[in-house]
Design an enzyme around this catalytic site. Sequence first.
Site, short mmCIF file in Angstrom:
data_model
loop_
_atom_site.label_atom_id
_atom_site.label_comp_id
_atom_site.label_asym_id
_atom_site.label_seq_id
_atom_site.Cartn_x
_atom_site.Cartn_y
_atom_site.Cartn_z
N ARG A 146 1.01 -1.15 -0.34
CA ARG A 146 0.44 -0.45 0.12
C ARG A 146 1.16 1.25 0.48
NH1 ARG A 146 -0.47 4.50 2.93
NH2 ARG A 146 -0.74 3.75 4.82
N HIS A 178 6.08 4.46 12.45
CA HIS A 178 6.55 4.31 10.69
C HIS A 178 7.23 5.97 10.50
CE1 HIS A 178 4.16 4.06 7.10
NE2 HIS A 178 5.25 5.29 6.77
N CYS A 227 5.25 10.31 -0.68
CA CYS A 227 3.69 10.52 0.34
C CYS A 227 3.42 11.39 -1.36
CB CYS A 227 3.46 11.10 1.65
SG CYS A 227 2.22 12.96 1.54
N ASN A 284 10.30 4.58 2.47
CA ASN A 284 9.77 4.12 3.31
C ASN A 284 11.11 3.73 4.11
OD1 ASN A 284 6.75 4.02 4.60
ND2 ASN A 284 6.50 3.29 3.02
#
Length: 297
Positions: free
Chosen positions: A15, A207, A240, A249
């Site tokens: 995702r 995160h 993002c 990430n």
Amino acid sequence: MNFPPKVTVKEVGPRDGLQNESALVSLDAKVKWINMLSETGVSYIEVSSFVRPEWIPQLKDASEVAKRIKRHPGVTYAALVPNQRGLERALEVDIDEVCVFISASETHNLKNVNKTIADTILIMEKVAEEARKSNKRIRGYISTVFGCPYEGETSIDQVLFICDKLLEMGVEELSIGDTIGIADPLQVENVTKSLLSHFPSDRLAMHFHDTRGTALANVLTAMNLGIAKFDSAVGGLGGCPYAKGASGNLATEDLLYMLHRMGIHTGIDTEKVREAATYIAKHVPELSSHQMKLLNS
């Protein structure tokens, strides 16, 4: 230093990793990749997002992905849900965990979902209520905790306010997001201590994005304070769509290398993670993780 003996690594690549990739990955490739991830020993995979297709075309096949993957016992298959319609779609394919999301900064929230924080909280309350009725676990993402690309520094009081609201509506775990990868270890220490003064450590996950190369250092800082859950994405995929310059990430294989070298248990097979990374590398332009660069060299 006081590190936990075991850490839970939550795989968000399908995702959060893919949502920022411009090259569309086929449904078959996504299904095969998630099935490979299920074989690695991870206990959590975020498989897609039930947002409107025009928002994130890469994830328009969320329902088909959820229907076709092979689900392993002991693995939680989660998905991002923005509103009531998204929840209905997620429930139709029996997603295990519903993930709601909100930004800690007003401007980023408006850019992300075209709504104020106050209006977003009202929508999330309805989603959470219906998810609980369907006996689904609920996870809450809070973005821009460590800084906003539009507003700069984020108030810790604002972060605590949003955390309180999410827990009040039945969210069981809070994912604390460094959306633009701006955090440093000292800031992580200060923010984490503030969070832990209000909430138990088992309700918190971190995160981190690795935009500026500080993600692993930030993990060490958070672990030393008692945090034992971290989100990551195979290959360092991600970013993002509404934060210019926010790169990938924290890479799952880089995180695993560090944890396993330190003797910290994860239950995850690093070699199988590398195999999953090698597979998805055929379908995206580039993987940024250190482990994959070493492998390719």
